[in-house]
Structures are given as C-alpha cells and as structure tokens.
Design an enzyme around this catalytic site. Structure first.
Site, PDB file in Angstrom:
ATOM      1  N   TYR A 160     -29.431 -20.998   5.966  1.00 38.35           N
ATOM      2  CA  TYR A 160     -30.764 -21.293   5.445  1.00 38.35           C
ATOM      3  C   TYR A 160     -31.363 -20.067   4.745  1.00 38.35           C
ATOM      4  O   TYR A 160     -30.697 -19.063   4.570  1.00 38.35           O
ATOM      5  CB  TYR A 160     -31.639 -21.852   6.567  1.00 38.35           C
ATOM      6  CG  TYR A 160     -31.053 -23.144   7.112  1.00 38.35           C
ATOM      7  CD1 TYR A 160     -30.570 -24.125   6.241  1.00 38.35           C
ATOM      8  CD2 TYR A 160     -30.907 -23.371   8.475  1.00 38.35           C
ATOM      9  CE1 TYR A 160     -29.987 -25.293   6.707  1.00 38.35           C
ATOM     10  CE2 TYR A 160     -30.325 -24.549   8.958  1.00 38.35           C
ATOM     11  CZ  TYR A 160     -29.866 -25.503   8.064  1.00 38.35           C
ATOM     12  OH  TYR A 160     -29.282 -26.650   8.525  1.00 38.35           O
ATOM     13  N   ARG A 187     -31.908 -15.246  15.187  1.00 34.50           N
ATOM     14  CA  ARG A 187     -30.574 -15.870  15.178  1.00 34.50           C
ATOM     15  C   ARG A 187     -29.852 -15.573  13.874  1.00 34.50           C
ATOM     16  O   ARG A 187     -30.448 -15.633  12.792  1.00 34.50           O
ATOM     17  CB  ARG A 187     -30.705 -17.382  15.361  1.00 34.50           C
ATOM     18  CG  ARG A 187     -29.370 -18.015  15.700  1.00 34.50           C
ATOM     19  CD  ARG A 187     -29.461 -19.470  16.097  1.00 34.50           C
ATOM     20  NE  ARG A 187     -28.405 -19.767  17.069  1.00 34.50           N
ATOM     21  CZ  ARG A 187     -27.865 -20.953  17.262  1.00 34.50           C
ATOM     22  NH1 ARG A 187     -28.288 -21.999  16.584  1.00 34.50           N
ATOM     23  NH2 ARG A 187     -26.905 -21.118  18.144  1.00 34.50           N
TER      24      ARG A 187
HETATM   25  C1  LIG Z   1     -27.506 -32.060  16.529  1.00 31.31           C
HETATM   26  C2  LIG Z   1     -27.489 -30.574  16.285  1.00 31.31           C
HETATM   27  C3  LIG Z   1     -28.559 -29.983  15.645  1.00 31.31           C
HETATM   28  C4  LIG Z   1     -28.600 -28.587  15.460  1.00 31.31           C
HETATM   29  N1  LIG Z   1     -29.722 -28.010  14.909  1.00 31.31           N
HETATM   30  C5  LIG Z   1     -29.841 -26.654  14.900  1.00 31.31           C
HETATM   31  C6  LIG Z   1     -31.077 -26.031  14.548  1.00 31.31           C
HETATM   32  O1  LIG Z   1     -32.102 -26.679  14.293  1.00 31.31           O
HETATM   33  N2  LIG Z   1     -31.107 -24.675  14.549  1.00 31.31           N
HETATM   34  C7  LIG Z   1     -30.024 -23.906  14.850  1.00 31.31           C
HETATM   35  O2  LIG Z   1     -30.099 -22.667  14.825  1.00 31.31           O
HETATM   36  N3  LIG Z   1     -28.844 -24.477  15.210  1.00 31.31           N
HETATM   37  C8  LIG Z   1     -28.734 -25.816  15.274  1.00 31.31           C
HETATM   38  N4  LIG Z   1     -27.580 -26.391  15.732  1.00 31.31           N
HETATM   39  C9  LIG Z   1     -26.471 -25.529  16.237  1.00 31.31           C
HETATM   40  C10 LIG Z   1     -26.601 -25.344  17.763  1.00 31.31           C
HETATM   41  O3  LIG Z   1     -27.733 -24.558  18.096  1.00 31.31           O
HETATM   42  C11 LIG Z   1     -25.355 -24.653  18.375  1.00 31.31           C
HETATM   43  O4  LIG Z   1     -25.216 -23.378  17.809  1.00 31.31           O
HETATM   44  C12 LIG Z   1     -24.057 -25.431  18.148  1.00 31.31           C
HETATM   45  O5  LIG Z   1     -24.246 -26.817  18.409  1.00 31.31           O
HETATM   46  C13 LIG Z   1     -22.911 -24.904  19.024  1.00 31.31           C
HETATM   47  O6  LIG Z   1     -23.258 -24.987  20.392  1.00 31.31           O
HETATM   48  P1  LIG Z   1     -22.729 -26.188  21.354  1.00 31.31           P
HETATM   49  O7  LIG Z   1     -21.231 -26.206  21.254  1.00 31.31           O
HETATM   50  O8  LIG Z   1     -23.217 -25.835  22.726  1.00 31.31           O
HETATM   51  O9  LIG Z   1     -23.321 -27.455  20.831  1.00 31.31           O
HETATM   52  C14 LIG Z   1     -27.507 -27.790  15.898  1.00 31.31           C
HETATM   53  C15 LIG Z   1     -26.413 -28.401  16.506  1.00 31.31           C
HETATM   54  C16 LIG Z   1     -26.400 -29.767  16.727  1.00 31.31           C
HETATM   55  C17 LIG Z   1     -25.229 -30.374  17.460  1.00 31.31           C
END
Ligand SMILES: Cc1cc2nc3c(=O)[nH]c(=O)nc-3n(C[C@H](O)[C@H](O)[C@H](O)COP(=O)(O)O)c2cc1C
Length: 381
Positions: A178, A230
């Site tokens: 972003y 982040r």
């Molecule tokens: C549905 C969804 C929406 C996400 N939206 C964001 C977000 O708004 N901001 C962000 O920094 N990361 C976002 N991510 C990334 C997650 O914060 C995370 O880094 C990623 O899912 C890996 O972690 P996990 O394996 O525990 O899901 C999103 C991930 C998913 C699955």
C-alpha cells in the site's frame, strides 16, 4: 496448561507502558463488512466480539485516513471526526473481551479501485511503476509535494481520532504494497524530489508518518498509547524491496521509540529471497538487525500450539494469528487449557453462523481458492 506452552501466556510490557496479558495478537484482517457510510457494522462488531477473548491485543482491519485511500468495498473509515463514534464502538467491543484495541491506519494508494475514490482519482508515489505495471486496470497519478504533506497530516489526524475514540493504539500500515510501501519501494517510487531518488529519500515518507503519529500521541494522549509499524520485508519485482533495504528501514524504525515492529509474512518460517542468505529465516535476520531495540511481532501460518511455540523460540516476543482465529475463534483458550485436540484448522461450509463471519468476508473466503484450508466436504463446491 502444559509447561511447554506456558511461556506463550506470560505477560509483556510495551515501551509506552501498556501491559499485554499474553503473547498472542489478532492479526489485522480486512473483512469488507462495514456500512456504506464508512462506519463499522454490527456484523463486524459481532465478528470481533466472538474471536478476541483470548488474545492480548487486536490489530483491527485497516482503516483509510483520507477518502482517496479507500482500497476495499466495505472498508471502514477513519478519515473524519464523524467516524469517532464508530471507532469507539469498535474499540469498546474489543476491550469488553479483555483485549487491547489497536487501529490499523492505512492509505491504499495505487491499489484503490477507481470506483471507490472521489472522481476515480488514484494517487501513488509515481504515475507508473518501474516495469509499467497497472493495478486494477487504472494508472495512478503522482502525488504533489503538498498532497504528500497532507497525507502525512491525515495519518496524524486519524491517530487523534483513535485517541478520542478510546483506542489503545495505532498500527501504521507500511506493508502489503500500500501507499507507504509504494514510497519505500524502488519499483513504485520513481520520484526525484525529497520523497524519492535514493534509499534514504524513499524512507522519508514512512519515517515522516511515524514522526507525525508520535507527535500527535504526545500532544493528545492522556494515557499510554501504543504505536506500532508494519512492514513487508521483500517484493518479488525487479527492482523491488530486498532484505538489504529492509535492514536500513528497520534500523531507522528501531530508533523511533515505537512499541513494536510487525513483519508481514504468510509463513513465519519463510527464508529471504534477496539481500540475505538462506541460512536463516527472515524473522531471524530482522531480529539480529533490531538487536533488542524494539519488539518484533511475527506472523504467518501459525495454526497449532507447536507452531506458536516454535515462533516464540525463534526469538519473537509476540506472535500474531490471522486466519486461524477466523477458523477457530477459541484457539487461544484451547491452547491455554491444553484442549489441543479440539482445535479446528479447516473451515467448512456449515460454519459461517457458528463462527460469526459476516457475509462479505465469508464470500471472500469461499471464492479465493487456497487462501483458507477448507474441510473436505466443501472443497469441491
Ligand atoms: C482476510 C484477510 C484480510 C487481511 N487484511 C489485512 C489488513 O487489513 N492489514 C494487514 O496488514 N494485513 C492483512 N492481512 C494479512 C494478515 O494480517 C496476516 O499477515 C496473514 O493472513 C498471515 O497470517 P495468518 O497465516 O495467521 O493468516 C489479511 C489477511 C487475510 C486472510
């Protein structure tokens, strides 16, 4: 609780003075379920209430700081004072479950669809990227220097709203491609003014936002207020962000007196692509660079208690859980109570109501193959 997991439940003190009750953080996850006017919806509040009892801190879905920073339908807004009551209801819902509420603040830059921003006017660091790619079928225009300053101020204004809404902190979203990352990246920042041209100048926008957010916190917060940042450590484009560039950014951020840095990864065990060798994971390389100056939150594919323990053993003081908290909202309590066999790691079609997942998020989960592990009976549908 078995002793091998007890370290995950030790408290942790952040620099601002906020005390976290354990090492689990809910990762920021956009759910596309907010109201048309940018306020948080009741479905969204129910979704958070259902899954944040166990964690010490929730980093919310990202909120946009200016109208031209909206990147998703159903994203909630932090761009005006009229949104303070909405932000307050989100903070209170999270805090009522015993977790700290940290608002993720963002501008989506070139990733904004034209239909979501005023006059379809998409903005970024530069008009084109170095390899002339386009996102969403539309080209952005480069922000003027005055507009760059206005967006920096907007990050500060949204921080003030978060304070007034009673949030416990903000996380500056410098990851996932972003606007902040678009300024840091040699792929998307082709500027030649004070905001681009060298690695140092590409870092100027992220660091100016950190300074502005910190200034606003000092001016407005009456209680300890968390500020985190982040980042994504690498890009797959050439040119693109490499570990070497990320080391420089992390060095600068680690001296900014932040509460934490938060690496964005899909797998916390992942190895570097460029700029550091594969003898260690990205997390280990970054931890070495930070050298104890600021806590690092790790994330990515933590599904079992052993994954969480392994992440902690890599030296991470805090770990964020994303998809697994959607799949099993009681995950943290199950680990705490050693009910490991009860943990679900797949989602099935029948689960939406039980898991309190709003329709738009449910549709995202169902339509994006491979993103979420799906139970066998629905995998083919
Ligand atoms: C549905 C969804 C929406 C996400 N939206 C964001 C977000 O708004 N901001 C962000 O920094 N990361 C976002 N991510 C990334 C997650 O914060 C995370 O880094 C990623 O899912 C890996 O972690 P996990 O394996 O525990 O899901 C999103 C991930 C998913 C699955």
């Amino acid at each position: 609780m078995t002793s091998s997991y007890s370290s995950l439940f030790e408290s942790f003190q952040l620099k601002s003075g906020v005390e976290l009750k354990n090492r689990f953080v809910m990762a920021p996850m956009t759910n596309c379920s907010s109201n048309e006017d940018g306020t948080v919806s009741s479905a969204e509040l129910a979704y958070y209430a259902r899954r944040c009892q166990g964690v010490s801190m929730v980093i919310t879905a990202n909120t946009y700081v200016t109208p031209n920073g909206k990147g998703f339908p159903g994203q909630f807004s932090g761009d005006s004072d009229a949104m303070i009551p909405s932000l307050r209801s989100l903070a209170q819902t999270i805090q009522a479950q015993g977790a700290k509420a940290v608002l993720q603040i963002c501008h989506n830059g070139r990733h904004c669809p034209p239909s979501l921003v005023p006059n379809g006017d998409i903005v970024s660091a530069s008009e084109v990227a170095s390899n002339q790619d386009q996102v969403g079928g539309a080209s952005p225009r480069a922000l003027t220097e005055i507009e760059v300053e206005e967006i920096i101020s907007a990050f500060g204004e949204t921080t003030r709203r978060a304070i007034e809404a009673g949030c416990d902190g903000v996380e500056i979203h410098g990851a996932n491609g972003y606007l902040i990352q678009q300024f840091f990246s040699p792929h998307t920042n082709l500027r030649n003014d004070k905001w681009g041209g060298s690695l140092e100048k590409r870092m100027a926008f992220p660091l100016a936002i950190v300074d502005e957010v910190k200034r606003v916190v000092v001016a407005h917060a009456r209680e300890p207020f968390i500020v985190g940042y982040r980042f994504s450590p690498e890009e797959d484009t050439t040119p693109g962000i490499t570990m070497v560039e990320t080391f420089a950014l992390v060095d600068a951020l680690a001296d900014k007196d932040l509460d934490y840095l938060h690496i964005s990864l899909n797998d916390f065990r992942s190895l570097p692509r460029r700029g550091a060798d594969e003898s260690r994971t990205r997390v280990e390389w970054i931890q070495e660079r930070i050298n104890g100056r600021v806590p690092l939150i790790g994330v990515g594919s933590i599904r079992t208690a052993d994954d969480a323990r392994d992440a902690l053993q890599l030296g991470l003081p805090l770990i964020a859980i994303g998809r697994e908290l959607i799949i099993d909202p009681d995950w943290v309590q199950k680990v705490k109570e050693n009910r490991l066999s009860e943990i679900s790691t797949v989602i099935s079609k029948q689960d939406q109501a039980k898991l309190v997942i709003p329709d738009p998020l449910w549709n995202l989960i169902r339509n994006r193959t491979g993103w979420f592990p799906v139970a066998e009976e629905t995998a083919s549908k």
